[in-house]
Design a protein around this motif. Sequence first.
Motif, PDB file in Angstrom:
ATOM      1  N   LEU A 106      -0.558  54.184  40.767  1.00  0.00           N
ATOM      2  CA  LEU A 106      -0.123  53.613  39.491  1.00  0.00           C
ATOM      3  C   LEU A 106       1.405  53.599  39.420  1.00  0.00           C
ATOM      4  O   LEU A 106       2.011  52.643  38.927  1.00  0.00           O
ATOM      5  N   ARG A 107       2.051  54.669  39.914  1.00  0.00           N
ATOM      6  CA  ARG A 107       3.516  54.683  39.959  1.00  0.00           C
ATOM      7  C   ARG A 107       4.034  53.580  40.860  1.00  0.00           C
ATOM      8  O   ARG A 107       5.026  52.909  40.547  1.00  0.00           O
ATOM      9  N   ALA A 108       3.380  53.376  41.996  1.00  0.00           N
ATOM     10  CA  ALA A 108       3.798  52.306  42.905  1.00  0.00           C
ATOM     11  C   ALA A 108       3.669  50.937  42.240  1.00  0.00           C
ATOM     12  O   ALA A 108       4.485  50.043  42.480  1.00  0.00           O
ATOM     13  N   MET A 109       2.664  50.774  41.381  1.00  0.00           N
ATOM     14  CA  MET A 109       2.450  49.509  40.676  1.00  0.00           C
ATOM     15  C   MET A 109       3.397  49.339  39.497  1.00  0.00           C
ATOM     16  O   MET A 109       3.467  48.256  38.915  1.00  0.00           O
TER      17      MET A 109
ATOM     18  N   ILE B 290       1.460  44.955  45.151  1.00  0.00           N
ATOM     19  CA  ILE B 290       0.779  46.245  45.171  1.00  0.00           C
ATOM     20  C   ILE B 290      -0.257  46.226  44.053  1.00  0.00           C
ATOM     21  O   ILE B 290       0.074  45.943  42.900  1.00  0.00           O
ATOM     22  N   GLY B 291      -1.522  46.518  44.384  1.00  0.00           N
ATOM     23  CA  GLY B 291      -2.571  46.463  43.375  1.00  0.00           C
ATOM     24  C   GLY B 291      -3.688  47.445  43.632  1.00  0.00           C
ATOM     25  O   GLY B 291      -3.595  48.319  44.497  1.00  0.00           O
ATOM     26  N   LEU B 292      -4.789  47.252  42.882  1.00  0.00           N
ATOM     27  CA  LEU B 292      -5.902  48.187  42.919  1.00  0.00           C
ATOM     28  C   LEU B 292      -7.191  47.443  42.613  1.00  0.00           C
ATOM     29  O   LEU B 292      -7.205  46.514  41.789  1.00  0.00           O
ATOM     30  N   ASP B 293      -8.275  47.849  43.257  1.00  0.00           N
ATOM     31  CA  ASP B 293      -9.593  47.295  42.958  1.00  0.00           C
ATOM     32  C   ASP B 293      -9.844  47.377  41.448  1.00  0.00           C
ATOM     33  O   ASP B 293      -9.640  48.419  40.828  1.00  0.00           O
TER      34      ASP B 293
END
Length: 380
Positions: free
Chosen positions: A260-263, A317-320
């Motif tokens: 989340l920090r990276a995003m 940069i993301g997430l499922d």
Amino acid sequence: MLFKGMLDLVKPVNRTSIVVHEWNQTDVRKKRLPNASNLHQLSTERPNLSFSGCKLAHAVVKADYLDRRSLIMPGVGFLLQACSVIDFGKKPIELKPGAAKALNDFSLSSMAGRVGQGLAILYGHSLGLKFAAHLRSHVESLPTGSTGAAHKNTAMADFLFASNQKTVLIESKGSFTLRKNNPSPIKAVLKSALQQQIDPWMSHLQPTPSNGYVIYSCLRDGASEPSAIFVVDPEGDDDESSDLPLDVEQVMRENYAAWLRAMGMTDSAERLLHPLLNVISEVEYEFLIAEIGGRKFAFLAHPHDCFAYYGWCNARIGLDFSVLQAISSVIQSRDKPLRELLANLQDLSDFGETVFSVFPDGSILGMVDKYLVDYEQLLL
């Protein structure tokens, strides 16, 4: 330069590998090796670790963000330097000719260490481990007054991995200068890390991790022996003297808080890590949605990740999205464990693409603009 670096990392030809030698811990712990020992007598060659340049970049960025002490443009330095130093088109992976001499001592050791951390994360994934925390950050996050305070200044392993009921310690080492498979210097690195950074923490943590790995990654140019990883992995012994609490739920939360920090969602990361200190209202974010392989991945509609600061947002940069929904649920309700919501998380790591990288935890990094199809809102 960042554009070129990321483009080089995600070229379709950039699927590479590295040789893996697993040592017997009995030999590693010996005071000295027998005369004329050779690597094949002391270790077993395992299947090569296969990865793309983009996956290694993903792993290095993740390692940087897991360490909460170092948040000054994590990952960017690796992308700027990697393709001038490492030849991802060779299999096994190689350093480019003269790369080791081109860097000064500090840059060389720093780059080698970060590559070592990235390869250690990829090796952890090959063991079936999905979630990772930075061990020092984990210990320093323990409640004030816990026995963790007594251990904060001692040497520590790099990572604490978890998957369902299993936890594993991993210490990474890296080198660009060890050109030959000479058993003595390899053993010296493995033994020192085993005794100083793995053994103590196998006894400090409760429940005791099932294994504690030292992973020594040595990248070389084509003029010497192939690049290789050297591994030793003593098993845990359920020592009752362990004194620091080990919670798989907390490891999972630290894993996702880092991403989340990276995003760019630092406040959401804090809400995920510290639910009892949740005094800031959740924020409704708008996400770009990419559909890849029948699954939805979410990216901030106005990304604040490190790439955006350099004016180039094609590398995202993301997430499922289902994982992000689970994180949203646990942030809004203290009674919902992330571990339960993600108990059946599908392995998302094999999409057959090299222009992006998907990790088993559902995190994604790469060039995904052509897959963007929709918008969604979530409270985080």
